[in-house]
Design an enzyme around this catalytic site. Structure first.
Site, PDB file in Angstrom:
ATOM      1  N   ARG A 110       9.168 -72.624   3.195  1.00 59.85           N
ATOM      2  CA  ARG A 110       8.624 -73.352   2.120  1.00 59.85           C
ATOM      3  C   ARG A 110       9.803 -74.044   1.438  1.00 59.85           C
ATOM      4  NH1 ARG A 110       4.329 -76.492   0.287  1.00 59.85           N
ATOM      5  NH2 ARG A 110       3.799 -75.959  -1.785  1.00 59.85           N
ATOM      6  N   THR A 168      -0.882 -81.989   5.238  1.00 60.84           N
ATOM      7  CA  THR A 168      -0.467 -80.595   6.188  1.00 60.84           C
ATOM      8  C   THR A 168      -0.984 -80.715   7.454  1.00 60.84           C
ATOM      9  OG1 THR A 168      -0.518 -79.521   4.055  1.00 60.84           O
ATOM     10  CG2 THR A 168      -0.532 -77.886   5.722  1.00 60.84           C
ATOM     11  N   THR A 194       3.894 -78.809   6.290  1.00 60.82           N
ATOM     12  CA  THR A 194       3.585 -79.967   5.253  1.00 60.82           C
ATOM     13  C   THR A 194       4.753 -80.622   4.783  1.00 60.82           C
ATOM     14  OG1 THR A 194       2.111 -80.275   3.588  1.00 60.82           O
ATOM     15  CG2 THR A 194       3.553 -78.261   3.334  1.00 60.82           C
ATOM     16  N   ASN A 205       3.192 -82.117   1.965  1.00 62.22           N
ATOM     17  CA  ASN A 205       2.141 -82.353   0.890  1.00 62.22           C
ATOM     18  C   ASN A 205       1.052 -83.119   1.010  1.00 62.22           C
ATOM     19  OD1 ASN A 205       0.851 -81.284  -1.632  1.00 62.22           O
ATOM     20  ND2 ASN A 205       2.135 -82.540  -2.737  1.00 62.22           N
ATOM     21  N   ASP A 252       3.456 -79.560  -6.093  1.00 63.77           N
ATOM     22  CA  ASP A 252       2.496 -78.150  -5.946  1.00 63.77           C
ATOM     23  C   ASP A 252       2.936 -77.235  -6.976  1.00 63.77           C
ATOM     24  OD1 ASP A 252       1.147 -78.762  -3.986  1.00 63.77           O
ATOM     25  OD2 ASP A 252       1.898 -77.916  -2.434  1.00 63.77           O
ATOM     26  N   SER A 309       1.994 -72.294  -2.532  1.00 71.54           N
ATOM     27  CA  SER A 309       1.359 -72.963  -1.533  1.00 71.54           C
ATOM     28  C   SER A 309       0.049 -72.406  -1.278  1.00 71.54           C
ATOM     29  CB  SER A 309       2.205 -72.915  -0.005  1.00 71.54           C
ATOM     30  OG  SER A 309       1.492 -73.382   0.759  1.00 71.54           O
ATOM     31  N   GLY A 339      -5.215 -79.204   4.543  1.00 67.91           N
ATOM     32  CA  GLY A 339      -6.294 -79.311   3.439  1.00 67.91           C
ATOM     33  C   GLY A 339      -5.967 -78.868   2.007  1.00 67.91           C
TER      34      GLY A 339
END
Length: 590
Positions: free
Chosen positions: A108, A390, A408, A410, A432, A461, A483
């Site tokens: 991430r 994503t 992703t 985003n 996020d 996330s 999603g």
């Protein structure tokens, strides 16, 4: 003996299709629940893009393992699926090897060291859009380091061999429909910007609109700057991205557009191996991501709550099933939004959150025929002392090694900023975070202090790459989706479809979906997926119902009774499932 058959029985299919009757005569559910899956025995790759799937299958046929194929597919997606595939973002990988060992890799993005709690608030304390557009929206990318780390630990083919297909694609590939549509939307968004902002997106226009217009279907698009960046990664590993020329180009883009990522931020980035979240659901084992992904823990709470009900005995389209699902979802999301965050920064009551005992408490106030207002559903784990777009891909190789990857930048095309001279898009993952705790982000999630902005912190996330084992501990399902905030509920529904309703992989992927995330207090139902009578009954229970377009873009692989792999790519998107035609001979990696 494994429970899964190769297909739903004709009776079960007829029952499910009937239960998902259209709301009106002119609204027919468009996805075939009885579509034949792609099958094979020598390996399977399912991704959101045909080029990327072909790259992954090619790696399997050359003797690469599932991790090799996942790495090569990920790099290919960075070229041909730029709405979400990336080297300028991050992701998560869940693995289950044929010896039974499991792993979870967190790559991430992190907040730049110069990030501050209130950096996206204006002088009146209101949230601005700077967390969504421009270089200031970007977190430190993790994809390259994560893929390198996966290869270092589990790869079999040489690293360079896994980069070369993406490099070849970047030198020129024919534009397909998904890219054409995506770039049409990007051009429209760029055209809406004020003149003074246009200079910040000059490299984006140069990369994707070399002739000043959206490339036509079938037209060759070349991304020479991206090809050179990938070559540096091929030749130098992560140093070809986090140091040297590529790092210089990223920092130059930051300086040009007011971003914060520094050379030190890039050099200090690490991917983290974590212990997967594992929980039982009706004698099946689900393996998923732990924080900083909220997916595994939130899904475990939902599943544990629903263990108190026999969902499989209910009609798929029934208001009772949807009501119970929504009530479990809103309770799990209430806890998710309050407690979860980066484990390096916050202490989380994780063991209690995923325990059956806690689920029993949460289940206690669910009424069978009445919605609980979200304002009456609060987090219940007690106080803690604190220290869209994503994409997903699933791979199983001939030896039964399974990899589930969700990655992703985003929202679609991330921050819209292409790094000048490097050819790749930067993420806008800083959105996020809870830019202002208690205020919705781009996905409507209302999050708490645990996910407030801090330099070096990983943003929470919803990505939920997952693997399911059957009651005997054998591989059964590899699944995941994009999603945003809907990821967790969509992934859980694929698992429930398989376990509770015995669906085959095509029906698992194609069946209608719902979503609830606590706030706003709305059940979202896919349009034409549920009957008007069901919606009316839900509203009579006190639910607010909203019909929406497609939820998710699942890429799934199921292992059938005889060991055959069955793959399905979500018809809501443009992906492809493809089986390897042969099993190649592996070589030693370098």
């Amino acid at each position: 003996m494994k429970r899964f058959g190769t297909l739903l029985t004709a009776l079960a299919v007829a029952s499910l299709v009937s239960s998902c009757s259209p709301m009106t005569t002119d609204q027919v559910w468009p996805h075939d629940l009885d579509a034949p899956p792609v099958t094979g025995r020598n390996g399977m790759v399912v991704s959101a893009d045909a080029y990327a799937t072909q790259v992954g299958v090619g790696i399997l046929e050359r003797g690469g393992n599932a991790v090799d194929a996942a790495i090569a597919t990920s790099f290919a997606l960075a070229v041909t699926y730029p709405t979400a595939g990336n080297i300028g973002g991050g992701g998560f990988m869940v693995l289950r090897l044929n010896d039974g060992s499991v792993g979870a890799l967190d790559y991430r993005e992190t907040a730049p060291s110069g990030a501050t709690r209130d950096m996206y608030l204006d002088e009146d304390g209101n949230v601005t859009n700077r967390s969504l557009f421009g270089a200031l929206a970007a977190g430190v990318p993790g994809s390259v380091m994560g893929l390198w780390e996966a290869h270092r630990r589990f790869g079999s083919l040489p690293w360079a061999d896994l980069l070369q297909p993406a490099i070849s694609l970047a030198e020129g590939f024919a534009v397909q429909e998904s890219l054409h549509r995506g770039l049409t939307r990007v051009q429209a968004r760029l055209d809406e910007l004020d003149d003074e902002l246009q200079t910040h997106f000059e490299a984006t226009r140069n990369a994707f609109f070399p002739n000043g217009t959206v490339p036509e279907l079938g037209e060759t698009l070349s991304l020479p700057d991206l090809a050179k960046t990938l070559e540096r990664i091929r030749d130098n590993g992560p140093d070809g991205f986090y140091r040297g020329e590529t790092a210089d180009l990223i920092v130059r883009e930051m300086e040009k557009d007011g971003g914060l990522i520094s050379h030190r931020d890039l050099a200090d980035y690490t991917a983290e191996w974590r212990e997967p979240i594992q929980f039982n659901y009706r004698d099946h084992t689900v393996i998923s991501m732990p924080p900083v992904s909220s997916g595994g823990a939130t899904m475990a709470e939902m599943a544990n709550i629903l263990m108190g009900y026999d969902l499989g005995s209910l009609q798929f389209d029934s208001a009772e099933r949807i009501h119970l699902m929504a009530e479990a979802m809103k309770r799990a999301y209430s806890d998710r939004n309050q407690y979860l965050g980066d484990p390096a920064f916050v202490e989380m009551p994780l063991d209690r959150m995923i325990s059956p005992e806690y689920a029993e408490e949460r289940r206690a106030d669910i009424l069978p025929d009445r919605a609980t207002a979200s304002e009456d559903v609060g987090p219940m784990l007690g106080s803690v002392d604190r220290g869209t777009n994503t994409t997903h891909l699933s791979v199983v190789d001939a030896d039964g090694n399974a990899v589930s990857v969700t990655t992703t930048i985003n929202t679609g095309y991330g921050s819209l900023v292409v790094v000048g001279g490097a050819g790749f898009l930067l993420n806008n993952e800083m959105d996020d975070f809870a830019a202002k705790p208690g205020t919705p982000n781009a996905y409507g999630l209302v999050q708490g202090e645990a996910n407030a902005i801090e330099g070096g912190k990983r943003m929470l996330s919803s990505m939920t790459p997952s693997i399911v084992l059957d009651s005997e501990g054998d591989l059964k399902l590899v699944t995941g989706t994009p999603g945003g905030s809907t990821i967790i509920t969509v992934v859980f529904q694929t698992i429930s479809n398989a376990v509770d309703f015995g669906m085959n992989v095509s029906a698992v992927v194609n069946a209608p979906r719902l979503h609830h995330q606590h706030l706003p207090d709305v059940i979202r139902l896919e349009e034409a997926g549920f009957s008007a009578a069901t919606i009316s009954e839900l509203e009579g229970m006190g639910h607010t119902v909203q019909t929406v377009g497609g939820l998710g873009d699942i890429q799934a692989i199921m292992i059938m009774e005889d060991g055959t792999m069955a793959g399905a790519s979500d018809p809501r998107g443009y992906g492809v499932a493809q089986a390897a035609s042969s099993q190649g001979a592996a070589t030693d990696k370098q």
